[in-house]
Every structure is written in structure tokens, then in C-alpha cells.
Design a protein around this motif. Sequence first.
Motif, mmCIF file in Angstrom:
data_model
loop_
_atom_site.group_PDB
_atom_site.id
_atom_site.type_symbol
_atom_site.label_atom_id
_atom_site.label_comp_id
_atom_site.label_asym_id
_atom_site.label_seq_id
_atom_site.Cartn_x
_atom_site.Cartn_y
_atom_site.Cartn_z
ATOM 1 N N ALA A 18 0.804 -1.213 0.000
ATOM 2 C CA ALA A 18 0.000 0.000 0.000
ATOM 3 C C ALA A 18 0.836 1.261 0.000
ATOM 4 C CB ALA A 18 -0.940 0.015 1.209
ATOM 5 N N GLU A 19 1.980 1.281 0.751
ATOM 6 C CA GLU A 19 2.796 2.479 0.799
ATOM 7 C C GLU A 19 4.231 2.100 1.083
ATOM 8 O OE1 GLU A 19 1.406 4.979 3.887
ATOM 9 O OE2 GLU A 19 1.595 3.467 5.443
ATOM 10 N N PRO A 20 5.215 2.989 0.814
ATOM 11 C CA PRO A 20 6.614 2.645 0.973
ATOM 12 C C PRO A 20 6.945 2.180 2.381
ATOM 13 C CG PRO A 20 6.394 4.653 -0.296
ATOM 14 C CD PRO A 20 5.022 4.312 0.218
ATOM 15 N N ALA A 21 7.942 1.273 2.460
ATOM 16 C CA ALA A 21 8.289 0.658 3.735
ATOM 17 C C ALA A 21 8.865 1.636 4.732
ATOM 18 C CB ALA A 21 9.301 -0.462 3.491
ATOM 19 N N ILE A 52 13.799 -24.608 2.112
ATOM 20 C CA ILE A 52 12.669 -23.697 1.916
ATOM 21 C C ILE A 52 12.103 -23.948 0.524
ATOM 22 C CG2 ILE A 52 11.864 -21.301 1.841
ATOM 23 C CD1 ILE A 52 14.508 -20.555 3.270
ATOM 24 N N HIS A 53 10.790 -23.903 0.430
ATOM 25 C CA HIS A 53 10.135 -23.905 -0.883
ATOM 26 C C HIS A 53 8.943 -22.965 -0.793
ATOM 27 C CE1 HIS A 53 8.792 -25.282 -4.801
ATOM 28 N NE2 HIS A 53 7.564 -25.356 -4.305
ATOM 29 N N SER A 54 8.806 -22.069 -1.771
ATOM 30 C CA SER A 54 7.718 -21.095 -1.712
ATOM 31 C C SER A 54 7.423 -20.523 -3.090
ATOM 32 C CB SER A 54 8.098 -19.945 -0.776
ATOM 33 O OG SER A 54 7.069 -18.976 -0.739
ATOM 34 N N ARG A 55 6.191 -20.088 -3.256
ATOM 35 C CA ARG A 55 5.836 -19.261 -4.407
ATOM 36 C C ARG A 55 6.114 -17.812 -4.045
ATOM 37 N NH1 ARG A 55 4.030 -21.763 -8.383
ATOM 38 N NH2 ARG A 55 3.604 -19.779 -9.397
ATOM 39 N N PHE A 56 6.386 -16.970 -5.070
ATOM 40 C CA PHE A 56 6.646 -15.561 -4.800
ATOM 41 C C PHE A 56 6.009 -14.670 -5.855
ATOM 42 C CE2 PHE A 56 10.169 -16.757 -7.605
ATOM 43 C CZ PHE A 56 10.213 -15.687 -8.489
ATOM 44 N N THR A 57 5.781 -13.440 -5.443
ATOM 45 C CA THR A 57 5.372 -12.367 -6.369
ATOM 46 C C THR A 57 6.358 -11.225 -6.216
ATOM 47 O OG1 THR A 57 3.023 -12.933 -6.184
ATOM 48 C CG2 THR A 57 3.562 -10.731 -7.005
ATOM 49 N N GLN A 58 6.851 -10.714 -7.326
ATOM 50 C CA GLN A 58 7.799 -9.604 -7.322
ATOM 51 C C GLN A 58 7.164 -8.403 -8.019
ATOM 52 O OE1 GLN A 58 12.000 -10.341 -8.428
ATOM 53 N NE2 GLN A 58 11.752 -8.695 -9.931
ATOM 54 N N GLU A 59 7.140 -7.273 -7.320
ATOM 55 C CA GLU A 59 6.599 -6.032 -7.882
ATOM 56 C C GLU A 59 7.708 -4.994 -7.988
ATOM 57 O OE1 GLU A 59 3.228 -4.515 -5.826
ATOM 58 O OE2 GLU A 59 2.283 -6.476 -5.604
ATOM 59 N N LYS A 60 7.963 -4.541 -9.198
ATOM 60 C CA LYS A 60 8.964 -3.513 -9.441
ATOM 61 C C LYS A 60 8.251 -2.182 -9.653
ATOM 62 C CE LYS A 60 12.939 -1.603 -10.508
ATOM 63 N NZ LYS A 60 13.972 -1.375 -9.491
ATOM 64 N N HIS A 61 8.423 -1.246 -8.709
ATOM 65 C CA HIS A 61 7.782 0.066 -8.775
ATOM 66 C C HIS A 61 8.795 1.086 -9.290
ATOM 67 C CE1 HIS A 61 4.169 -0.969 -6.238
ATOM 68 N NE2 HIS A 61 4.966 -1.997 -6.008
ATOM 69 N N MET A 62 8.470 1.732 -10.420
ATOM 70 C CA MET A 62 9.370 2.715 -11.034
ATOM 71 C C MET A 62 8.648 4.040 -11.210
ATOM 72 S SD MET A 62 11.398 0.321 -13.822
ATOM 73 C CE MET A 62 9.935 -0.567 -14.376
ATOM 74 N N THR A 63 9.354 5.118 -10.969
ATOM 75 C CA THR A 63 8.740 6.448 -11.037
ATOM 76 C C THR A 63 8.234 6.780 -12.436
ATOM 77 O OG1 THR A 63 10.953 7.396 -11.386
ATOM 78 C CG2 THR A 63 10.129 7.347 -9.127
ATOM 79 N N THR A 183 14.702 -0.611 -1.686
ATOM 80 C CA THR A 183 14.528 0.743 -2.210
ATOM 81 C C THR A 183 15.834 1.258 -2.802
ATOM 82 O OG1 THR A 183 12.859 1.184 -0.509
ATOM 83 C CG2 THR A 183 13.807 3.096 -1.637
ATOM 84 N N GLU A 184 15.776 1.761 -4.021
ATOM 85 C CA GLU A 184 16.959 2.258 -4.717
ATOM 86 C C GLU A 184 17.148 3.751 -4.445
ATOM 87 O OE1 GLU A 184 16.733 1.107 -8.862
ATOM 88 O OE2 GLU A 184 15.654 -0.720 -8.306
ATOM 89 N N PRO A 185 18.366 4.275 -4.624
ATOM 90 C CA PRO A 185 18.635 5.687 -4.349
ATOM 91 C C PRO A 185 17.701 6.653 -5.082
ATOM 92 C CG PRO A 185 20.694 4.507 -4.599
ATOM 93 C CD PRO A 185 19.605 3.542 -4.959
ATOM 94 N N GLY A 186 17.265 6.327 -6.274
ATOM 95 C CA GLY A 186 16.398 7.219 -7.035
ATOM 96 C C GLY A 186 14.935 7.162 -6.650
ATOM 97 N N GLY A 187 14.582 6.273 -5.728
ATOM 98 C CA GLY A 187 13.192 6.178 -5.293
ATOM 99 C C GLY A 187 12.441 4.971 -5.828
ATOM 100 N N ASP A 188 12.949 4.326 -6.865
ATOM 101 C CA ASP A 188 12.321 3.092 -7.339
ATOM 102 C C ASP A 188 12.474 2.018 -6.262
ATOM 103 O OD1 ASP A 188 11.889 4.444 -9.675
ATOM 104 O OD2 ASP A 188 13.412 3.373 -10.831
ATOM 105 N N TYR A 189 11.543 1.080 -6.209
ATOM 106 C CA TYR A 189 11.666 0.019 -5.216
ATOM 107 C C TYR A 189 11.021 -1.269 -5.715
ATOM 108 C CZ TYR A 189 6.854 1.332 -3.850
ATOM 109 O OH TYR A 189 5.510 1.612 -3.845
ATOM 110 N N THR A 190 11.496 -2.365 -5.157
ATOM 111 C CA THR A 190 10.994 -3.689 -5.494
ATOM 112 C C THR A 190 10.431 -4.337 -4.236
ATOM 113 O OG1 THR A 190 12.624 -3.974 -7.264
ATOM 114 C CG2 THR A 190 11.605 -5.972 -6.391
ATOM 115 N N VAL A 191 9.249 -4.926 -4.352
ATOM 116 C CA VAL A 191 8.612 -5.628 -3.234
ATOM 117 C C VAL A 191 8.502 -7.102 -3.578
ATOM 118 C CG1 VAL A 191 6.534 -5.862 -1.823
ATOM 119 C CG2 VAL A 191 7.287 -3.593 -2.554
#
Length: 209
Positions: A18-21, A52-63, A183-191
Motif C-alpha cells: 500500500a505504501e513505501p516501507a 525452503i520452498h515457496s511461491r513468490f510475487t515480485q513487484e517492481k515500482h518505477m517512477t 529501495t533504490e537511491p532514485g526512489g524506485d523500489y521492489t517488493v
Amino acid sequence: MKILLLVLVLFFTPFAWAEPAQKAASAGEVSAAQKTDDLAQIAARFSAVQTIHSRFTQEKHMTLLTEPVVSEGVFSFEKSPARIRWEYEKPFKNGFILDGASAFRLEGGKKTPVKGVMARNIAAQILVWLSFDLQTLSKTYAITVFEGGVRLKPLSDKNKMLEEISVWFATDNPQALSKIQMTEPGGDYTVLSFTETQINKPLAEGTFK
């Protein structure tokens, strides 16, 4: 490759972002004494993880984009011998396998060897994360404990690829994580968020082949 260096730190339950960490993690930070005790307990829990075994979802948020780039897949880890399989299934099939000092790229169902020092360095980084090796992590990151997780900030700005890493622990499994934000220096982040996690269960035959 920077996501591959950190992506595996890893374990799991569903999460809706919902919002940045940084905002969420600022509340409920603990005292220095409590932090030391908490980190020791975390390290002890993670040291008992063998598979460990798991399913995952990766969200790449870019400005530059109004919607995140979403990928889904499956992740497996075996502590001894040290082996990891990280495979994207949607929207494309690709990923990698680390087997000891050997690394392999997965593309279109094919496994291709990757040679060189970088592959060994990636393997070493991933194993540090998976074991929550505090002695090694504290040489690279300033670690802050907050209620439900930890936040890591690089100690050096030299070649810094990430501004901050926030990790949340699963409430229903002390040896698992609910999500990770990088979170990357430019503000982009991956969840990264994970579901259907199995800890210390036998892995399927041929997982690393």
C-alpha cells in the motif's frame, strides 16, 4: 544482477502493498538492548532452516511507470549442500540455479552454465542472507529492529545499489518472512512477497537439475 544478490533473503506469507516501507518501519523501533536480544533470536531461528520452498510475487515500482511490473514464480533453497533455485514463471520463464560454487541461467526451460567470480560472489551473498549471518551482515549494513521486522541501510555509499532494505517476519511462522522491500537511491523500489511457504520439508526430486 542486483536483485539476484538480495532477492533470496527470503521466506513468506501473502502481502498487499500500500505504501513505501520507510513510513511503515519507522514505528515501533526497539531499544539497543532489545535490538541485540531480538537479532540473536532471529539468527538462532534462521540457523535451524535447512530447506525452503515457496511461491513468490515480485513487484517492481518505477517512477516512470504508473503501474508496477509484476512477476511470479517459485523459489527453493537447500542449506547443505548449498543450493538455490529461483525461477520466474510469469510473464516469462527464466531464472537461475546456484549449486555450490556453480551458477546456471534458466531460460526457456534450458539450463546454461555461468562462469566467473561474480557467480561465486552471488552465491556467497545469498547464503549470508539465508542464514541471517549477523556477523557478516553487520559489516555491510546498519541494522534497525522494528516491531515485526528489520531495516538494513548500507554503511558505505561506494557503489551503493540500494538505499534501504526492509524485511518483515511472518506472524504465523518464526522461521519465515512475510515480505521484503528493496529501495533504490532514485526512489524506485521492489517488493517481494511469498505464499505457500514450506520450511524444512523434503524438496521435489530434480529441483536443482
